[in-house]
Design an enzyme around this catalytic site. Structure first.
Site, PDB file in Angstrom:
ATOM      1  CD  GLU A  22      -2.517  -0.857   0.456  1.00  0.00           C
ATOM      2  OE1 GLU A  22      -2.891   0.203  -0.621  1.00  0.00           O
ATOM      3  OE2 GLU A  22      -4.105  -1.873   0.072  1.00  0.00           O
ATOM      4  CG  ASP A  75      -6.380  -7.742  -7.270  1.00  0.00           C
ATOM      5  OD1 ASP A  75      -5.293  -7.898  -6.419  1.00  0.00           O
ATOM      6  OD2 ASP A  75      -7.030  -6.168  -6.809  1.00  0.00           O
ATOM      7  CD  GLU A 121     -11.006  -1.364  -7.615  1.00  0.00           C
ATOM      8  OE1 GLU A 121     -12.135  -1.615  -7.609  1.00  0.00           O
ATOM      9  OE2 GLU A 121     -10.380  -1.789  -6.875  1.00  0.00           O
ATOM     10  CB  THR A 164      -2.506  -1.463  -9.058  1.00  0.00           C
ATOM     11  OG1 THR A 164      -3.632  -2.260  -9.047  1.00  0.00           O
ATOM     12  CG2 THR A 164      -1.877  -1.045  -7.914  1.00  0.00           C
TER      13      THR A 164
HETATM   14  C1  DMJ Z   1      -6.838  -0.077  -4.499  1.00  0.00           C
HETATM   15  O1  DMJ Z   1      -5.977   0.790  -3.967  1.00  0.00           O
HETATM   16  C2  DMJ Z   1      -6.195  -0.116  -5.807  1.00  0.00           C
HETATM   17  O2  DMJ Z   1      -6.592  -0.087  -7.148  1.00  0.00           O
HETATM   18  C3  DMJ Z   1      -5.829  -1.646  -5.076  1.00  0.00           C
HETATM   19  O3  DMJ Z   1      -4.663  -2.253  -6.583  1.00  0.00           O
HETATM   20  C4  DMJ Z   1      -6.894  -2.672  -5.113  1.00  0.00           C
HETATM   21  N1  DMJ Z   1      -7.664  -1.681  -5.014  1.00  0.00           N
HETATM   22  C5  DMJ Z   1      -7.950  -0.895  -4.542  1.00  0.00           C
HETATM   23  C6  DMJ Z   1      -8.963   0.328  -4.498  1.00  0.00           C
HETATM   24  O4  DMJ Z   1     -10.738  -0.183  -4.383  1.00  0.00           O
END
Ligand code: DMJ
Length: 695
Positions: free
Chosen positions: A227, A376, A567, A659
């Site tokens: 994170e 994911d 998403e 991401t």
């Molecule tokens: C985000 O922090 C990022 O996209 C992560 O990869 C997974 N999803 C959360 C938001 O839903």
């Protein structure tokens, strides 16, 4: 007993800068060789009083004050006291009123008006979400984009006014909280590049000076490695990229020579990355789940037998590779590259990986395979690493192609009535049953499939390429079908906002893609690299009352929450950019209106003051959660804004979004910045000859 910092910090509270160039502190033995240690703590972040008087004592609480019994008083004294008391109260009231009026709220010339937005929300119609492309009415997408900007500024200003500098924001109770003692800049850094993209210059300045004056990473606390990388490192790197590549945006230049804060974002990013590198000090190089920032020491997960999440270990590569490119330090690159080699050496069947991996052995834990949480972004970063390095690392294209074929073979099935496409889970591995469950998180996938198929260029262009064929057409069809399924998860609830998890009614035994499409490349195993034969038709029925689609979706009680996740709009953004089909913008507009209508936090008077997550999105009025996740401003609103922008704004051909929706540039790697490993042979005899990306 210690003095607690007030919860509602004024955005105007002065925050003293650290010593000059504090972030440039050189590596010294006293600092374990890490930069930036031993810095003086920032004013405003300390929990103890710092004045000479208060240095060695703490403030008493009311219950500790000595108790005095009231003295008996006669009627005249009482009357005089009443008058005197009343006058004092009046004076105090006047002073309080004056001080409130004199203290400006955090507003800027371009501040959005919460009252106007409130009126707009009241007038929202339930317009027809069944967009069929036949409408000739010209839509003012710029005006819609402005609405997104309004929602962003209201979200940001509410945070700035009530919780400036805090990592969490609770928009209903209007207070902030730190995740770790000194704070991490969680919301400010994560939203910084959205401020730039939306051209909100004064707010960028405000954020930048906070980063300059108050943000420090030398904290004796554990933080999540992944994170912190995707949000903080990604946010700083993207701010550097945007401010240097798009000077026409609200980019306070990152290279303002000689001025305070010169190279600020890079300096901060390097300091953070050096600390994060400690997480990779396991015997295999697979990063530990957490990291103590001050000691730069990796910490295994307290749960899951110490295993790290596979997605977390393999979703740090874009950030460290870009930093390596910027600084020329190959160490950043090699640390994250090694992770990919170790994961791939496990030779998982059809490129599908279990969701946990042990840092000490490099082996997977358990058999659970899914594209939802913990799985994911492993897949997302395969294709994005290939694109980031301008296709110089073909190993990642090969891994992506293999994994996508694996998904189509083992995870794709269809609903009973409307034949919606579902990408399910294999909790007991590929020999176990396919569970027809989709986390909202899975909805990043359709957009990423389209991105992988065309490389980010428009579909109409990609179809002219000699490499385009049947497989790519099938991938675009899959992307379209899955986007529609994700859209259905919004349509199904009372608020028009998706639940966290949706289950689907499917046939038993499961109907798989090869059963449904016996001529497809996945069924025949033949690539079909012939000239494109145009758009393949959707299999699913329309989302109308007669198709029975509503009976296909099942939301469990405990999964009805909506965290304002990005998403689905992320996929709409890619689908619109790549296919040019306006339908995706229309769906996005319906979703956006639902967010505004049902997640807005109203003030007592008719005004919107913020936006919150929901604990139940399937009831009206919805149950609220009193929390605004940082990805609401970093991702969800950014993707809405980009969806309603022109297709070449922050182009997909020049950028790769990490991401957490932080755009980073594509580049050509040189020198020591290279893949440096080859895939182990799947047949055991010889190593596969995948050309390396060393250039
Ligand atoms: C985000 O922090 C990022 O996209 C992560 O990869 C997974 N999803 C959360 C938001 O839903």
């Amino acid at each position: 007993m210690s003095f607690q910092a007030p919860r509602n910090n004024s955005p105007f509270a002065s925050q003293q800068p650290f010593q000059n160039n504090y972030w440039r502190a050189s590596r010294s033995p006293a600092n374990n060789g890490l930069p930036g240690y031993g810095l003086s703590p920032s004013a405003g972040l300390s929990n103890s009083l710092n004045t000479p008087i208060a240095a060695d004592r703490t403030l008493p609480m009311y219950k500790d004050k000595p108790y005095f019994a009231p003295r008996r008083t006669g009627p005249r004294t009482r009357r005089r006291k009443l008058i005197y008391g009343g006058l004092c109260a009046l004076v105090l009231l006047a002073l309080w009123y004056y001080s409130r009026a004199a203290q400006p709220e955090w507003t800027t010339p371009d501040a959005a008006n919460g009252e106007e937005l409130w009126k707009w929300v009241q007038g929202l119609d339930e317009s027809d979400p069944e967009y069929d492309g036949s409408s000739q009415t010209k839509i003012d997408w710029d005006a819609r984009r402005e609405k997104v900007r309004d929602v962003f500024t209201i979200s940001w200003d509410g945070y700035a006014k009530n919780a400036w500098g805090y990592d969490e924001y609770h928009p209903i109770s209007k207070y902030g909280r730190h995740m770790i003692a000194g704070g991490m800049g969680w919301i400010i850094v994560d939203a910084l590049d959205t401020l730039m993209i939306m051209n909100l210059t004064s707010r960028v300045q405000h954020a930048r000076s906070w980063i300059h004056n108050s943000l420090q990473y030398n904290q004796d606390h554990d933080v999540n490695t992944f994170e912190t990388t995707i949000r903080m490192l990604g946010g700083l790197l993207s701010a550097h990229h945007l401010s240097t590549t798009y000077p026409e945006l609200a980019s306070i230049t990152d290279d303002d020579e000689g001025s305070p804060g010169e190279d600020l974002y890079i300096e901060k990013a390097t300091d953070l990355a050096d600390r994060l590198l400690g997480a990779f000090d396991s015997s295999t190089g697979i990063p530990y789940a957490s990291i103590n920032l001050n000691k730069s020491e990796g910490i295994p997960s307290y749960a899951d037998n110490g295993a790290s999440s596979t997605a977390e270990a393999t979703t740090v590569q874009l950030e460290f590779k870009y930093l390596a490119k910027l600084t020329g330090e190959a160490e950043y690159w090699q640390a994250v590259e090694k992770v990919m080699e170790v994961v791939d050496a496990q030779k998982m069947q059809d490129g599908l990986v279990p969701i946990y991996i042990y840092p000490e052995t490099g082996q997977f834990k358990g058999d659970n395979i899914r594209l939802g949480s913990r799985g994911d972004s492993y897949y997302e970063y395969l294709i994005k690493q290939y694109l980031q390095t301008s296709e110089h690392e073909p190993v990642y294209k090969e891994m992506w192609d293999e994994a996508l074929a694996g998904m189509r073979k083992h995870l794709v099935t269809y609903t009973q009535n409307a034949r919606l496409t579902v990408l399910g889970e294999r909790p007991s591995g590929l020999s176990g049953v396919l569970s027809p469950k989709m986390d909202h998180l899975v909805c990043f996938l359709p957009g990423t499939i389209a991105l992988g198929a065309t490389g980010g260029i428009p579909l109409s262009e990609a179809r002219k390429s000699p490499n385009w064929g049947q497989r790519q057409e099938e991938e675009i069809l899959l992307a379209r079908e899955l986007t529609k399924t994700c859209w259905a998860t919004y349509r199904i609830t009372q608020t028009g906002l998706a639940p966290e998890i949706t289950y689907f009614k499917v046939d038993d035994p499961r109907v798989m893609e090869a059963d449904m499409y016996p001529d497809s490349t996945i069924a025949t195993g033949i690539e079909g690299q012939q000239a494109s034969h145009g758009e393949l038709p959707l299999l699913s029925k329309p989302l109308t009352s007669d198709s029975g689609w509503r009976k296909d979706l099942d939301i469990h009680r405990q999964d009805r929450h909506n965290l304002q996740r990005p998403e689905t709009v992320e996929s709409l953004f890619y689908m619109y950019r790549i296919t040019g089909d306006d339908m995706y913008r229309h769906w996005g507009w319906e979703m956006f209106k639902s967010f505004v209508k049902h997640t807005a936090v109203p003030a007592v008077i008719s005004r919107i003051t913020g936006f919150t997550s929901l604990s139940n999105a399937d009831t009206i009025p919805p149950d609220t959660r009193d929390n605004m996740e940082s990805f609401w401003m970093a991702e969800t609103l950014k993707y809405f804004y980009l969806l309603f922008s022109d297709r070449d704004f922050i182009s997909l051909e020049e950028n790769v979004f990490n991401t957490e929706a932080h755009p980073l540039p594509r580049f050509k790697p040189t020198g020591d910045l290279k893949t440096g490993w080859t895939r182990k042979s799947r047949t055991r005899s010889e190593d596969q000859t995948v050309e390396e990306g060393s250039v």
